[in-house]
Design a protein around this motif. Structure first.
Motif, short mmCIF file in Angstrom:
data_model
loop_
_atom_site.label_atom_id
_atom_site.label_comp_id
_atom_site.label_asym_id
_atom_site.label_seq_id
_atom_site.Cartn_x
_atom_site.Cartn_y
_atom_site.Cartn_z
N LEU A 97 -13.89 -7.36 -0.17
CA LEU A 97 -14.60 -6.17 -0.66
C LEU A 97 -13.89 -4.93 -0.16
CD1 LEU A 97 -18.37 -5.49 -0.89
CD2 LEU A 97 -16.94 -3.86 0.38
N LEU A 98 -13.69 -3.98 -1.06
CA LEU A 98 -13.14 -2.68 -0.69
C LEU A 98 -14.22 -1.63 -0.89
CD1 LEU A 98 -9.52 -2.72 -2.22
CD2 LEU A 98 -10.27 -3.37 0.08
N ASP A 99 -14.65 -1.06 0.20
CA ASP A 99 -15.64 0.01 0.19
C ASP A 99 -15.02 1.28 -0.43
OD1 ASP A 99 -17.91 1.52 0.81
OD2 ASP A 99 -17.30 1.84 2.89
N ALA A 100 -15.86 2.18 -0.91
CA ALA A 100 -15.36 3.46 -1.43
C ALA A 100 -14.83 4.31 -0.29
CB ALA A 100 -16.49 4.19 -2.17
N GLY A 101 -13.60 4.81 -0.44
CA GLY A 101 -13.00 5.64 0.59
C GLY A 101 -11.54 5.88 0.29
N THR A 102 -10.97 6.91 0.89
CA THR A 102 -9.57 7.22 0.60
C THR A 102 -8.60 6.31 1.35
OG1 THR A 102 -9.63 8.96 2.30
CG2 THR A 102 -10.07 9.63 0.04
N THR A 103 -9.00 5.77 2.49
CA THR A 103 -8.13 4.83 3.20
C THR A 103 -8.21 3.45 2.57
OG1 THR A 103 -8.56 6.08 5.23
CG2 THR A 103 -7.44 3.97 5.46
N THR A 104 -9.40 3.03 2.16
CA THR A 104 -9.53 1.76 1.45
C THR A 104 -8.81 1.82 0.10
OG1 THR A 104 -11.71 2.54 0.74
CG2 THR A 104 -11.64 0.95 2.56
N ALA A 105 -8.76 3.00 -0.51
CA ALA A 105 -8.00 3.15 -1.76
C ALA A 105 -6.52 2.91 -1.53
CB ALA A 105 -8.23 4.55 -2.35
N ARG A 106 -6.02 3.32 -0.38
CA ARG A 106 -4.62 3.05 -0.07
C ARG A 106 -4.38 1.56 0.18
NH1 ARG A 106 -5.05 8.33 0.84
NH2 ARG A 106 -3.17 9.63 0.76
N LEU A 107 -5.35 0.88 0.72
CA LEU A 107 -5.23 -0.57 0.87
C LEU A 107 -5.15 -1.23 -0.50
CD1 LEU A 107 -5.20 -3.22 2.40
CD2 LEU A 107 -7.69 -3.06 2.63
N ALA A 108 -5.95 -0.76 -1.45
CA ALA A 108 -5.88 -1.29 -2.82
C ALA A 108 -4.48 -1.16 -3.40
CB ALA A 108 -6.90 -0.58 -3.70
N ASP A 109 -3.83 -0.05 -3.09
CA ASP A 109 -2.49 0.20 -3.63
C ASP A 109 -1.44 -0.76 -3.09
OD1 ASP A 109 -3.42 2.31 -5.15
OD2 ASP A 109 -2.89 3.83 -3.66
N VAL A 110 -1.65 -1.29 -1.87
CA VAL A 110 -0.61 -2.12 -1.24
C VAL A 110 -1.00 -3.60 -1.17
CG1 VAL A 110 0.34 -0.21 0.08
CG2 VAL A 110 -1.47 -1.61 1.11
N LEU A 111 -2.07 -3.99 -1.86
CA LEU A 111 -2.43 -5.41 -1.86
C LEU A 111 -1.27 -6.25 -2.38
CD1 LEU A 111 -6.12 -5.35 -3.18
CD2 LEU A 111 -5.35 -5.88 -0.85
N PRO A 112 -0.98 -7.37 -1.75
CA PRO A 112 0.20 -8.16 -2.12
C PRO A 112 0.06 -8.79 -3.51
CG PRO A 112 -1.15 -9.34 -0.53
CD PRO A 112 -1.73 -7.97 -0.62
N THR A 113 1.19 -9.02 -4.10
CA THR A 113 1.23 -9.63 -5.44
C THR A 113 1.42 -11.14 -5.39
OG1 THR A 113 3.62 -9.24 -5.57
CG2 THR A 113 2.18 -7.51 -6.44
N ASP A 114 1.56 -11.69 -4.18
CA ASP A 114 1.89 -13.11 -4.06
C ASP A 114 0.67 -13.98 -3.76
OD1 ASP A 114 1.37 -12.26 -1.50
OD2 ASP A 114 3.16 -13.17 -0.61
N ARG A 115 -0.53 -13.43 -3.89
CA ARG A 115 -1.72 -14.25 -3.68
C ARG A 115 -2.83 -13.83 -4.65
NH1 ARG A 115 -2.89 -12.55 2.50
NH2 ARG A 115 -0.63 -12.27 2.43
N GLU A 116 -3.65 -14.81 -5.00
CA GLU A 116 -4.76 -14.58 -5.92
C GLU A 116 -5.99 -14.16 -5.12
OE1 GLU A 116 -4.59 -14.92 -9.30
OE2 GLU A 116 -2.47 -15.50 -9.21
N LEU A 117 -6.53 -13.00 -5.46
CA LEU A 117 -7.71 -12.50 -4.77
C LEU A 117 -8.72 -11.98 -5.78
CD1 LEU A 117 -6.05 -10.41 -1.89
CD2 LEU A 117 -7.27 -12.59 -1.62
N THR A 118 -9.98 -12.17 -5.44
CA THR A 118 -11.05 -11.48 -6.15
C THR A 118 -11.46 -10.29 -5.29
OG1 THR A 118 -11.86 -13.47 -7.23
CG2 THR A 118 -13.40 -11.65 -7.05
#
Length: 253
Positions: A97-118
């Protein structure tokens, strides 16, 4: 001293003292009052200070909630470091889960492409940023949209989270203190954040050091509800130790 460095010191002074005075700052930095007024204008545009007669007051002392764009423009390097450090706490697969926020938004930007996540979120801008990622399944919790934060709140969002279980929730906050725990200006957002924490096996708080020591209107968690706090090296070592003693493991990056 560069203007950016002086502005950071001014902001730190305002947060520590509750107010800064133009004339006193001009004397302290040996610059003109016009230079200080320009500094205060820059900080106000960033959404971290509010100009008042003769000086400025930090926005948190006024109960003022800056919009997303204003918050996103400050502490950018620190937020990026925090987001990258959070990658080490991602599960190999499953749901986060990614909470609303500007730091969590940056985490969304760098989530890896080599694993399947919901990825579950109640942040519209975070959901949109991940929409084109083939390895991510994005679940957006509906509800009333708050224009200031671009987060959904109220009964629909709460119902979705109450029926959800995630491995790790990455949480954002406006304020953080030993005395008051995690706080935010809006009670509706506080309710959703509380539900987000409740639906997670582990909770990771992403918060730069400027959030520490600030208390807002609505509390949504105690420090004991958080497993890990990731913050930046600007935090005072003694304060970091106090926060860690209250519950979470503290990582500084």
């Amino acid at each position: 001293m560069y203007a950016e460095e002086r502005q950071q010191v001014i902001l730190d002074r305002a947060r520590a003292r509750g107010r800064v005075d133009v004339a006193a700052l001009a004397d302290e930095f040996a610059v003109t009052t016009e230079t200080i007024r320009r500094d205060l204008t820059v900080l106000e545009r960033h959404g971290v200070l509010r100009r008042v007669h003769g000086g400025a007051i930090p926005v948190e002392r006024l109960g003022f909630e800056p919009a997303v764009a204003a918050r996103d423009a400050v502490m950018t390097a620190e937020k990026e470091r925090i987001a990258k450090a959070a990658l080490a706490l991602l599960p190999e697969e499953g749901t986060i889960l990614l909470d609303a926020g500007t730091t969590t938004a940056r985490l969304a930007d760098v989530l890896p492409t080599d694993r399947e996540l919901t990825v579950v979120t109640h942040s519209v801008n975070i959901a949109l940023s991940m929409a084109g990622r083939p390895n991510l399944t994005v679940m957006l919790a509906g509800g009333r949209l708050r224009a200031k934060t671009l987060a959904t709140v109220d009964a629909w969002a709460l119902q979705a989270l109450q029926d959800t279980f995630v491995e790790v929730a990455f949480i954002a906050t406006n304020g953080l203190s030993v005395e008051r725990g995690l706080t935010t200006p809006d009670p509706a957002e506080a309710m959703v954040k509380r539900a987000a924490i409740a639906c997670a096996r582990r909770c990771v708080l992403l918060a730069d050091h400027t959030k520490v020591g600030n208390d807002y209107f609505a509390r949504f968690a105690d420090l004991g509800d958080i497993d890990t706090l990731i913050t930046d090296t600007g935090i005072d070592a003694a304060v970091a130790a106090e926060l860690g003693a209250a519950g979470p493991a503290v990582m500084t990056v």
